[in-house]
Design an enzyme around this catalytic site. Sequence first.
Site, PDB file in Angstrom:
ATOM      1  N   HIS A 346     -80.988  50.163  16.221  1.00  0.00           N
ATOM      2  CA  HIS A 346     -80.640  49.757  14.859  1.00  0.00           C
ATOM      3  C   HIS A 346     -81.074  50.744  13.794  1.00  0.00           C
ATOM      4  O   HIS A 346     -80.999  50.440  12.614  1.00  0.00           O
ATOM      5  CB  HIS A 346     -81.280  48.404  14.514  1.00  0.00           C
ATOM      6  CG  HIS A 346     -80.768  47.267  15.327  1.00  0.00           C
ATOM      7  ND1 HIS A 346     -79.739  46.454  14.899  1.00  0.00           N
ATOM      8  CD2 HIS A 346     -81.130  46.807  16.539  1.00  0.00           C
ATOM      9  CE1 HIS A 346     -79.505  45.529  15.812  1.00  0.00           C
ATOM     10  NE2 HIS A 346     -80.332  45.723  16.827  1.00  0.00           N
ATOM     11  N   LYS A 534     -80.988  42.687  -0.366  1.00  0.00           N
ATOM     12  CA  LYS A 534     -81.372  43.282   0.911  1.00  0.00           C
ATOM     13  C   LYS A 534     -82.861  43.590   0.842  1.00  0.00           C
ATOM     14  O   LYS A 534     -83.466  43.521  -0.215  1.00  0.00           O
ATOM     15  CB  LYS A 534     -80.571  44.560   1.172  1.00  0.00           C
ATOM     16  CG  LYS A 534     -80.580  45.532  -0.016  1.00  0.00           C
ATOM     17  CD  LYS A 534     -79.778  46.796   0.266  1.00  0.00           C
ATOM     18  CE  LYS A 534     -78.278  46.615   0.127  1.00  0.00           C
ATOM     19  NZ  LYS A 534     -77.542  46.771   1.353  1.00  0.00           N
ATOM     20  N   ARG A 535     -83.452  43.939   1.990  1.00  0.00           N
ATOM     21  CA  ARG A 535     -84.855  44.311   1.948  1.00  0.00           C
ATOM     22  C   ARG A 535     -85.083  45.506   1.019  1.00  0.00           C
ATOM     23  O   ARG A 535     -84.193  46.321   0.831  1.00  0.00           O
ATOM     24  CB  ARG A 535     -85.349  44.652   3.361  1.00  0.00           C
ATOM     25  CG  ARG A 535     -85.586  43.421   4.204  1.00  0.00           C
ATOM     26  CD  ARG A 535     -86.628  42.509   3.576  1.00  0.00           C
ATOM     27  NE  ARG A 535     -87.958  43.075   3.698  1.00  0.00           N
ATOM     28  CZ  ARG A 535     -88.810  42.771   4.662  1.00  0.00           C
ATOM     29  NH1 ARG A 535     -88.498  41.870   5.576  1.00  0.00           N
ATOM     30  NH2 ARG A 535     -89.997  43.340   4.722  1.00  0.00           N
ATOM     31  N   LYS A 540     -82.634  52.432   0.790  1.00  0.00           N
ATOM     32  CA  LYS A 540     -81.581  51.546   0.283  1.00  0.00           C
ATOM     33  C   LYS A 540     -81.329  51.765  -1.215  1.00  0.00           C
ATOM     34  O   LYS A 540     -80.366  51.283  -1.774  1.00  0.00           O
ATOM     35  CB  LYS A 540     -81.931  50.092   0.572  1.00  0.00           C
ATOM     36  CG  LYS A 540     -81.920  49.733   2.067  1.00  0.00           C
ATOM     37  CD  LYS A 540     -82.333  48.287   2.295  1.00  0.00           C
ATOM     38  CE  LYS A 540     -82.578  47.948   3.766  1.00  0.00           C
ATOM     39  NZ  LYS A 540     -81.336  47.744   4.535  1.00  0.00           N
ATOM     40  N   THR A 642     -75.014  44.601   6.994  1.00  0.00           N
ATOM     41  CA  THR A 642     -74.173  43.429   7.308  1.00  0.00           C
ATOM     42  C   THR A 642     -73.928  42.620   6.042  1.00  0.00           C
ATOM     43  O   THR A 642     -72.939  41.895   5.954  1.00  0.00           O
ATOM     44  CB  THR A 642     -74.841  42.548   8.381  1.00  0.00           C
ATOM     45  OG1 THR A 642     -76.227  42.420   8.074  1.00  0.00           O
ATOM     46  CG2 THR A 642     -74.671  43.146   9.759  1.00  0.00           C
ATOM     47  N   LYS A 646     -70.592  40.461   4.305  1.00  0.00           N
ATOM     48  CA  LYS A 646     -70.655  39.113   3.724  1.00  0.00           C
ATOM     49  C   LYS A 646     -70.077  39.113   2.312  1.00  0.00           C
ATOM     50  O   LYS A 646     -69.373  38.183   1.917  1.00  0.00           O
ATOM     51  CB  LYS A 646     -72.098  38.600   3.724  1.00  0.00           C
ATOM     52  CG  LYS A 646     -72.636  38.378   5.142  1.00  0.00           C
ATOM     53  CD  LYS A 646     -74.158  38.253   5.219  1.00  0.00           C
ATOM     54  CE  LYS A 646     -74.606  38.450   6.666  1.00  0.00           C
ATOM     55  NZ  LYS A 646     -76.062  38.645   6.805  1.00  0.00           N
TER      56      LYS A 646
END
Length: 801
Positions: A346, A534-535, A540, A642, A646
């Site tokens: 991952h 998100k985290r 990110k 992911t 969504k």
Amino acid sequence: MFSSKDQFKKTFLKRLEMLCGKGFNESTERDHYQTLGNMIREYVSKDWIRTNEEYRSKNEKQVYYFSIEYLLGKLLRQNLINLGIESVVEAGLDELGISLDELEDMEADAGLGNGGLGRLAACFLDSIASLDLPGHGFGIRYKHGLFEQKFVDGYQVELPEQWLRHGNVWEVRKADMAVKVPFWGQVETKMENERLVFRHINAETITAVPYDMPVVGYRTSTVNTLRLWNAEPSPFPVHKDILKYKRETEAVTEFLYPDDTHDEGKILRLKQQYLLVSASIQSILNSYLNTYPNLEEFHQHVCIHINDTHPVLAIPELMRILIDEEGMGWDQAWYITSNTISYTNHTTLTEALEKWPIRIFRPLLPRIYMIIEEINERFCHDLWEKYPSDWQRIENLAIIAHDQVKMAHLAVVGSFSVNGVAQLHTEILKQREMNQFYQLFPEKFNNKTNGIAHRRWLLKANPKLSELITDKIGLAWYQNPIELRRLLDYQHDQAFLDELDRIKHDNKRRLAEVIYKQVGIAVDVDSIFDVQVKRLHAYKRQLLNILHIMHLYNRIKEDPSSDIVPRVFIFGAKASPGYYYAKKVIKLINAVADKVNSDPQISNRIKVIFLENYRVSLAEKVFPAADVSEQISTASKEASGTGNMKFMINGALTVGTLDGANVEIHELVGDKNIFTFGLSSEEVLHYYQYGGYQSIEYYHHDSRIKQVVDQLISGFFPNVYNEFEPIFDSLLAENDQYFVLRDFASYVDIQQQIGVSFKKRNEWQKKSLINIANAGYFSSDRTIKEYADGIWKIKPIKGWD
Ligand code: 26Q
């Protein structure tokens, strides 16, 4: 009991009395929740037992999914939907004056995961059962899931999560299926009948007790099992200090570890990993040996899938059992093991790859360590034959090197399949991060692009949109999500587009209520809802988002007439408790929010909302209300993502880099229906390899950048002396490892285009529709079919259409 509304009501009232010992009038909402939960579990139990009998009798190959995390969220309504009894129950409860929504509020989120990886496991369970596939999950029953997040003065504070406080109606304790897992002690080596035998002596054992949860498929009688292990003291322990032993044992399954790659070498985490693996394999073997006489064909009937390297000890553990307990020779045991295990990677972030120091590993798991050493020695020997004298390569590939066990290397060597989670990610694995392994075992590497449980993220989370879709194209998309493509026929149907818009507006209003309750700010639902949930991680780039917001603020302050389409920026993110930099970014977002939201001159043109405690149940309210989906990782860093899927299936448009699965979203919807920007992954990787990026140049040459970066340290934020200096330094002194400043201009431009595009309502609606219509590909049903056919080689119990 669910055949009609009246039947349901009658049973419900009777059960309520039996279970709670109360009449309806004195009963509470929690009593109602408990009663309904018990009724559903009972209703499911016949099919559960029958499914298990079928698996026992049919001798079909089975897959066991090993994951240290399952981010399940709430189960009540999803179970009702899957069983096809949602409307009967909702109507029956309604007549009793009970709201199903309020009962749902009683249920705690099962938050046994950190983020993407854990939620993926939960989505997979749904799809496996819904496709009638013989597959089960194994995991850990953490007493406390991921911490609860609060903001105090803009800082993140973590509280222990308590999902089991009122019990868990979905689980069944199976005390008779408990197994023992040994730790510590020594390995005794002896010759017996001209054969070396190994015995693990003086071990301290922990009893692992299974708690089973039914996994109900959508409109099928298949009910699979998620088995979660609880660590308990063994009876009659040989231990100097019984109380200490009890305390230490129970600690093993007490907490889920926050995703923190900076804080390595926690012995409890290793204990968790071995507990999961050892207990699960024992449980699989117990049932296997009820059907088959020995383990010689194990790999033909069983596949064990490991979700990242966290359960990688499945490899030496299976070797141990085959050799020490079944008396097999090494080569046969290795053949069976390496043809049983498959592995998903991952991440390509090297700092995130698991490594364990030998000094921690060996004493805790002495026999397992010996086996890993042997695997390593034989592997290095083979490498030597293949690449004589190529010391460097052998050192790169070795499983044990520099006093550490490299879990990813063990996973690649000991499995028959290694998959990445999106096309780009798999290519980067093959061509870069794992290139030397790819050269060695090209046939093992494959891609399985992630997917999401569309029945949760669309059908359950967005009932209004689902209804509209079903009105147009029928029900088939529930089980065959690719059917959503038929919505493309309505691209020019103005009435339909208006309906879409009305539903989005409605969902935004509902989220606005949540926001108002949580932060006391009334946001304008006609603004763009621009969302990043998100985290919190440097790669990110929540920082890029917030710096852009500061820039918009500066523009309005300098020129109040400047043309900026009103926006509500919404964030949700937890930072690992020990991740210093991530916590600084949380504080920064909250500081910007304070400044912007309280400035009368800004008024409703920009609002910044940081939602506390982002989790599955909150996510279900956020995705349906989003206009813009922020997927802005440094290209090459996000394995898949992911959340992006969504958002897409709920009609949000993506602003994103060409990273992870964004690349595939882009391919599906085309250039016009996504907003891409920034460096490509090749450019990023090129910079890493050859250098050439100087963040300071961007700081000096772009006055917008200089202004926002200076504001981090200039007194722009009241009462936070030096607070953001570490962020300032990361951008300049440390040369901005995530290319925030490099991508800034490109991000500002694309955000400008988003504003223009949003105002052309019709075009926007059409783009939104095209996104929904193409999102069927990202259903985890598609992903799971690919795993089933391509890796696991399992067939549905009932046969696919
Ligand atoms: C490591 C060491 C110690 C404690 C915890 C951990 C730990 C725990 C969880 C490390 C990583 C994780 C989770 C990783 C994760 O969620 N990865 C994401 O997986 C998604 C599903 O494949 C992808 O979509 C995301 O791109 C990826 O970041």
